[in-house]
Design a protein around this motif. Structure first.
Motif, mmCIF file in Angstrom:
data_model
loop_
_atom_site.group_PDB
_atom_site.id
_atom_site.type_symbol
_atom_site.label_atom_id
_atom_site.label_comp_id
_atom_site.label_asym_id
_atom_site.label_seq_id
_atom_site.Cartn_x
_atom_site.Cartn_y
_atom_site.Cartn_z
ATOM 1 N N ASN A 4 9.556 -1.516 3.596
ATOM 2 C CA ASN A 4 8.700 -0.620 2.828
ATOM 3 C C ASN A 4 9.014 -0.871 1.367
ATOM 4 O O ASN A 4 10.159 -0.688 0.937
ATOM 5 C CB ASN A 4 8.963 0.839 3.208
ATOM 6 C CG ASN A 4 8.544 1.124 4.630
ATOM 7 O OD1 ASN A 4 7.513 0.652 5.095
ATOM 8 N ND2 ASN A 4 9.343 1.884 5.333
ATOM 9 N N ILE A 5 7.994 -1.298 0.631
ATOM 10 C CA ILE A 5 8.177 -1.749 -0.750
ATOM 11 C C ILE A 5 7.220 -1.001 -1.665
ATOM 12 O O ILE A 5 6.028 -0.879 -1.360
ATOM 13 C CB ILE A 5 7.897 -3.269 -0.853
ATOM 14 C CG1 ILE A 5 8.881 -4.046 0.036
ATOM 15 C CG2 ILE A 5 7.962 -3.741 -2.299
ATOM 16 C CD1 ILE A 5 8.550 -5.522 0.167
ATOM 17 N N ALA A 6 7.744 -0.523 -2.793
ATOM 18 C CA ALA A 6 6.904 0.144 -3.791
ATOM 19 C C ALA A 6 6.725 -0.765 -4.999
ATOM 20 O O ALA A 6 7.669 -1.416 -5.448
ATOM 21 C CB ALA A 6 7.532 1.466 -4.221
ATOM 22 N N LEU A 7 5.502 -0.784 -5.514
ATOM 23 C CA LEU A 7 5.159 -1.538 -6.719
ATOM 24 C C LEU A 7 4.695 -0.542 -7.777
ATOM 25 O O LEU A 7 3.701 0.158 -7.582
ATOM 26 C CB LEU A 7 4.054 -2.548 -6.424
ATOM 27 C CG LEU A 7 4.373 -3.583 -5.340
ATOM 28 C CD1 LEU A 7 3.123 -4.334 -4.940
ATOM 29 C CD2 LEU A 7 5.443 -4.539 -5.823
ATOM 30 N N VAL A 8 5.414 -0.498 -8.889
ATOM 31 C CA VAL A 8 5.138 0.456 -9.959
ATOM 32 C C VAL A 8 5.299 -0.279 -11.284
ATOM 33 O O VAL A 8 6.196 -1.116 -11.423
ATOM 34 C CB VAL A 8 6.138 1.642 -9.917
ATOM 35 C CG1 VAL A 8 5.813 2.677 -10.967
ATOM 36 C CG2 VAL A 8 6.188 2.269 -8.534
ATOM 37 N N LYS A 30 3.472 -9.405 4.192
ATOM 38 C CA LYS A 30 4.147 -9.160 5.471
ATOM 39 C C LYS A 30 4.777 -7.769 5.559
ATOM 40 O O LYS A 30 5.328 -7.404 6.593
ATOM 41 C CB LYS A 30 5.249 -10.197 5.676
ATOM 42 C CG LYS A 30 4.771 -11.626 5.688
ATOM 43 C CD LYS A 30 5.935 -12.587 5.701
ATOM 44 C CE LYS A 30 5.474 -14.012 5.499
ATOM 45 N NZ LYS A 30 6.602 -14.937 5.355
ATOM 46 N N HIS A 31 4.712 -7.002 4.467
ATOM 47 C CA HIS A 31 5.441 -5.737 4.396
ATOM 48 C C HIS A 31 4.515 -4.554 4.132
ATOM 49 O O HIS A 31 3.353 -4.725 3.773
ATOM 50 C CB HIS A 31 6.517 -5.841 3.309
ATOM 51 C CG HIS A 31 7.473 -6.961 3.567
ATOM 52 N ND1 HIS A 31 8.517 -6.857 4.458
ATOM 53 C CD2 HIS A 31 7.518 -8.233 3.077
ATOM 54 C CE1 HIS A 31 9.168 -8.003 4.503
ATOM 55 N NE2 HIS A 31 8.588 -8.858 3.680
ATOM 56 N N ASN A 32 5.050 -3.347 4.311
ATOM 57 C CA ASN A 32 4.318 -2.120 3.989
ATOM 58 C C ASN A 32 4.461 -1.868 2.499
ATOM 59 O O ASN A 32 5.587 -1.760 2.005
ATOM 60 C CB ASN A 32 4.886 -0.932 4.769
ATOM 61 C CG ASN A 32 4.790 -1.128 6.256
ATOM 62 O OD1 ASN A 32 3.792 -1.640 6.763
ATOM 63 N ND2 ASN A 32 5.820 -0.741 6.973
#
Length: 142
Positions: A4-8, A30-32
């Motif tokens: 689980n990856i956040a982009l900010v 490939k990721h959430n």
């Protein structure tokens, strides 16, 4: 291993995080993925292959949503590209988010040099060890 990856990204860094996401689309896909407000929307529009779950805008609660995910062990990596030259009205929220990332052992990158190291690391595909799993971390051979 799906993460689980956040982009900010702060406003002046949004074009750069879009370019970065395009460059690393093959790994990110490939990721959430999660994105705060405008950052998530802009990346989704510019990189159609990436499915990003939108959160609220950072100042309107998106930072707190990410903080909750971190506390619950539901966020593995936070790519939070900060603009160090522009004052942020919600600076206290940003500091709290970075503090939680540190406290709960969530990987965080605040600039593109670090973001590149994280996404290119062989550990990127390994399971993330959160703060609740420190016994496993102590036994891990790196």
């Amino acid at each position: 291993m799906i993460k689980n990856i956040a982009l900010v990204a702060h406003d002046k860094k949004k074009p750069e995080i879009i370019a970065w996401a395009k460059r690393h689309q093959d790994k990110l896909i490939k990721h959430n993925l999660y994105g705060t407000g405008t950052t998530g929307k802009l990346i989704k529009e510019a990189v159609p292959g990436l499915d990003i779950t939108p959160l609220k805008s950072g100042p309107l609660g998106g930072d707190q949503q990410l903080g909750a995910m971190i506390c619950e062990g539901k966020l593995d990596i936070l790519f939070f590209i900060i603009d160090p030259m522009t004052p942020q009205p919600h600076d206290v929220d940003i500091k709290a988010l970075l503090r939680l990332s540190t406290m709960y052992n969530c990987v965080v990158a605040c600039n593109f040099a670090t973001a590149d190291f994280v996404i290119e690391s062989p550990l990127f595909e390994e399971p993330q060890v959160h703060a609740t799993d420190f016994s496993e971390y102590a036994d891990r051979s790196i």
